[in-house]
Design an enzyme around this catalytic site. Structure first.
Site, short mmCIF file in Angstrom:
data_model
loop_
_atom_site.label_atom_id
_atom_site.label_comp_id
_atom_site.label_asym_id
_atom_site.label_seq_id
_atom_site.Cartn_x
_atom_site.Cartn_y
_atom_site.Cartn_z
N SER A 47 -6.77 -13.58 0.31
CA SER A 47 -7.52 -12.47 -0.28
C SER A 47 -7.68 -12.75 -1.77
O SER A 47 -6.74 -13.17 -2.43
CB SER A 47 -6.75 -11.17 -0.06
OG SER A 47 -7.50 -10.06 -0.49
N ASN A 48 -8.89 -12.55 -2.26
CA ASN A 48 -9.19 -12.70 -3.68
C ASN A 48 -8.99 -14.13 -4.17
O ASN A 48 -8.72 -14.34 -5.35
CB ASN A 48 -8.34 -11.73 -4.51
CG ASN A 48 -8.46 -10.30 -4.06
OD1 ASN A 48 -9.56 -9.75 -4.05
ND2 ASN A 48 -7.37 -9.69 -3.64
N GLY A 94 -15.11 1.54 -4.98
CA GLY A 94 -14.11 2.58 -5.27
C GLY A 94 -14.73 3.94 -5.54
O GLY A 94 -14.18 4.74 -6.29
N TRP A 104 -13.83 -5.84 0.64
CA TRP A 104 -13.14 -4.61 0.25
C TRP A 104 -13.92 -3.87 -0.82
O TRP A 104 -14.71 -4.46 -1.54
CB TRP A 104 -11.69 -4.84 -0.14
CG TRP A 104 -11.32 -5.73 -1.28
CD1 TRP A 104 -11.03 -7.07 -1.22
CD2 TRP A 104 -11.14 -5.37 -2.66
NE1 TRP A 104 -10.68 -7.55 -2.45
CE2 TRP A 104 -10.74 -6.53 -3.37
CE3 TRP A 104 -11.26 -4.17 -3.38
CZ2 TRP A 104 -10.47 -6.54 -4.74
CZ3 TRP A 104 -11.00 -4.17 -4.74
CH2 TRP A 104 -10.61 -5.33 -5.42
N SER A 105 -13.70 -2.58 -0.85
CA SER A 105 -14.37 -1.71 -1.82
C SER A 105 -15.90 -1.77 -1.72
O SER A 105 -16.58 -1.96 -2.72
CB SER A 105 -13.92 -2.06 -3.25
OG SER A 105 -13.52 -0.90 -3.93
N TYR A 158 0.84 -1.21 0.00
CA TYR A 158 0.00 0.00 0.00
C TYR A 158 0.88 1.25 0.00
O TYR A 158 1.86 1.34 0.72
CB TYR A 158 -0.95 0.01 1.20
CG TYR A 158 -2.11 -0.96 1.08
CD1 TYR A 158 -2.39 -1.62 -0.12
CD2 TYR A 158 -2.95 -1.20 2.17
CE1 TYR A 158 -3.47 -2.51 -0.21
CE2 TYR A 158 -4.03 -2.09 2.08
CZ TYR A 158 -4.27 -2.74 0.88
OH TYR A 158 -5.33 -3.61 0.80
N PHE A 166 -21.15 6.35 -5.84
CA PHE A 166 -21.54 7.75 -5.61
C PHE A 166 -21.42 8.58 -6.89
O PHE A 166 -22.28 9.39 -7.18
CB PHE A 166 -20.67 8.38 -4.51
CG PHE A 166 -20.57 7.54 -3.28
CD1 PHE A 166 -21.71 6.97 -2.72
CD2 PHE A 166 -19.35 7.29 -2.67
CE1 PHE A 166 -21.63 6.17 -1.58
CE2 PHE A 166 -19.27 6.51 -1.53
CZ PHE A 166 -20.40 5.95 -0.99
N ASN A 167 -20.33 8.39 -7.60
CA ASN A 167 -20.09 9.30 -8.72
C ASN A 167 -19.96 8.60 -10.07
O ASN A 167 -19.64 9.23 -11.07
CB ASN A 167 -18.85 10.15 -8.43
CG ASN A 167 -17.70 9.28 -7.91
OD1 ASN A 167 -17.46 8.21 -8.46
ND2 ASN A 167 -17.02 9.71 -6.85
#
Lengths: 305, 305, 305
Positions: free
Chosen positions: C164-165, C220, C215-216, C59, C224-225
């Site tokens: 993860s994933n 992302g 996650w997410s 990260y 919202f947008n």
């Protein structure tokens, strides 16, 4: 010609014995039968060896179990001659269920108990031979489902438990929490719907020694009156084979289903005695392996690899 | 340079020991070899450490086992120096099999026994080191298949059992009925065919401690002479790496396969000694992890996520 | 309003206890916080009941663990009040890692040890509460991975292991080699990303009694947008429900995630205290089953079957 006892199948070692052909009552409310006519239809099915009656709480917008129950009310002696399957878990937004705002699932203990007890009341019976979760619910809590089914089983209200339209991982999850064997997965399968053959569903049935129940073996009639290249290919091959075996196309389609190697049951949807009889006779067709593949090839549009 | 014993792999704890590179005889009938030439080719393979001979009943329209068998007839001493794999279950509609009306599968006990016994006769041998079901048959009865393989095993006609082109659920089903371990799943894999990496096939092999056998490691030659963006990307990256490692592209492609973490075997399809030698040398390439990913990225068209 | 202890979840019977909401530090380097500000942010999270801190070696291009570690260095007392998750296995081609020529994976014992020990150093801590393999590596040797994690566990450097994933077969493979339980599968899930609901991932979690980490949950920010019919449908339904429950759309989106039946954890990505507080309050929304399906239907574009 009526069917013999050899057309009966144990769905699982510890499962119920059903008839290879089941009568489906999905469209019962559209058949416009009086109770007397329905009794006659049921007796005819039983004579043909078709003893398994496939229901669901929601069929006919929640009406069909009640219609069938009227027949059992007048002729309670018929109950022991048949096996009744019902399903629960789908909630339809219809007039009689104003609390349902949209089509959704409910697999909570509360809903399952309510649905099963209502099915018993509607059907005028004390028990279901088999109860299925109708659709996999993304919100299903498998332990909660297992617990309520165990209770209903102990209370004698259900004899066996199964699922419908479950993927292999959903089946495995539910089975891992349930102390009873899941005795079937009722899934769509026909010459136009091959998914369960390739996606592991039938592999899982065979591994677990259970018989799937196939719904829509005529693809909702599309095999007869649908259009498109694929359907035409299938019908063209089908016609030749119908001449060879001296049968009709609906019978051939059923024989194709019965040829599958894991002892499938197949569910009819008709209310017509003549079609039931034709279907029952289809059990006697001795399809040849290569003709099964001819039909598969027509459905796939290419030979097997 | 010949291959050392370290290029041998046990397919499973209780499985046979094979050479990491297998010679495939799919196209043997097209090689136009005299028996003497074939013996020479086989001896050359053995010298290169390639002891595993991959056959199938249907290769060369059912002719190739017989061609190979002529070599073993003249040189029975070679038999113990090699491991023979064959396959059964596909039925081809060719002249010599007029009873086959279309390409189909047959995995009945009767067909499997007949096919295996015919392979033994054709190959001039008393046993197969490994027999595979060639393709998953939608009509396979896993218990029936397991029973006949157990019998053929007891009779000494087959040493080990495996499958080819099976999905994970088909593999699991068959294994659940068979008291012998399935020692391999022979599947397509190459820089152009990544499915088995992602669909669980190789995960299942690793979990069960078995080595898959990879067929078509050059994607049937497409890696060399195919067109299209994807192939060009792979070749472009491949060229750079060929310079780095001082190898040819076919060798690099094999090295990419061998780098997979579950001890795969790879099947060649060539009848040319020079290509066999090049392939054998590819076993010595010490590919770097990042270069493996470079090739994967070229195949995928984007970096790994 | 702060969250109560009831918003804590044991990821597995033998797993760690985490907070239902985790603070994700994916974008920490973009938040432009001083160490004092970060300490303040962390303390605020802890007050809100958000004790689980989600990290990964990569990260912030390998910077974020170090930034977080500065806070722990100044305030070592905070360490015992939180649970730290980190991940390893991805190699990014960034300036500080010139040896990485392209994005790739490395799940060798050597890399895992190096990565974990570096995470400990960067984070200024002696142990990770949970370490995850960040992405399934096509080259993963599950036994080698299991062995190194067992060693790191014995050395006290990691308390628990997860993935993860991972697909279900990758999870099953790794678990089959590991003597510790995999306590989570951290996967993408939101109203715009339903795959894990249908592909068996969550079925596997429920079967194994483990909690996935999502996650997410806002896809992302697309929820919202983003544009497009699907997102508009979801927002339209969402707006109505926001009025009904008197909440904001981000809160509703979280409530939708929390309604899933297998006790999921959800990872935030914000550095803003106000948004953290809103998220924490979302835990108190009592979403109704039918409203959950309303949102699902909007995402699918059609009612459930």
């Amino acid at each position: 010609m009526t069917q013999s006892a050899s057309n009966r199948i144990k769905l699982h070692n510890n499962g119920p014995e059903f008839s290879k052909l089941a009568a489906g009552f999905w469209r019962l409310n559209e058949w416009d039968m009086s109770t007397a006519e329905l009794i006659d239809f049921i007796e005819n099915c039983l004579e043909m060896g078709i003893t398994t009656m496939d229901h669901a709480d929601i069929y006919g917008d929640y009406q069909n179990e009640g219609i069938f129950g009227e027949a059992l009310k007048k002729r309670p002696d018929l109950r022991e001659k048949m096996e009744i399957v019902s399903k629960c878990g789908i909630c339809l937004p219809v007039e009689s269920r104003p609390e349902h705002k949209l089509q959704h699932y409910n697999t909570t203990a509360e809903h399952i108990r309510k649905s099963v007890e209502n099915s018993l009341k509607e059907l005028n019976t004390d028990y279901l031979d088999l109860i299925l979760i109708h659709r996999p619910d993304p919100l299903m809590d498998a332990s909660e489902m297992a617990d309520i089914f165990m209770k209903l089983h102990e209370e004698g209200k259900i004899k066996h438990v199964g699922v419908s339209n479950f993927t292999t991982s959903q089946f495995q999850l539910f089975q891992s929490k349930l102390d009873l064997p899941l005795v079937t997965n009722q899934v769509e399968c026909s010459l136009l719907h091959l998914h369960a053959i390739y996606d592991g569903t039938f592999d899982q049935c065979q591994e677990n020694n259970i018989s799937p129940m196939l719904w829509s073996p005529f693809a909702g009639g599309q095999l007869f009156n649908g259009s498109g290249k694929r359907i035409k290919r299938i019908r063209k091959v089908g016609k030749k084979l119908c001449r060879k075996y001296d049968v009709e196309f609906d019978q051939l389609s059923l024989a194709w289903c019965f040829y599958l190697p894991f002892n499938p049951l197949t569910i009819l949807g008709t209310g017509k005695k003549a079609r039931v009889k034709k279907a029952a006779n289809a059990l006697n067709i001795k399809l040849e392996r290569q003709d099964w593949f001819r039909l598969l090839e027509a459905s796939r549009g290419e030979p097997v690899p």
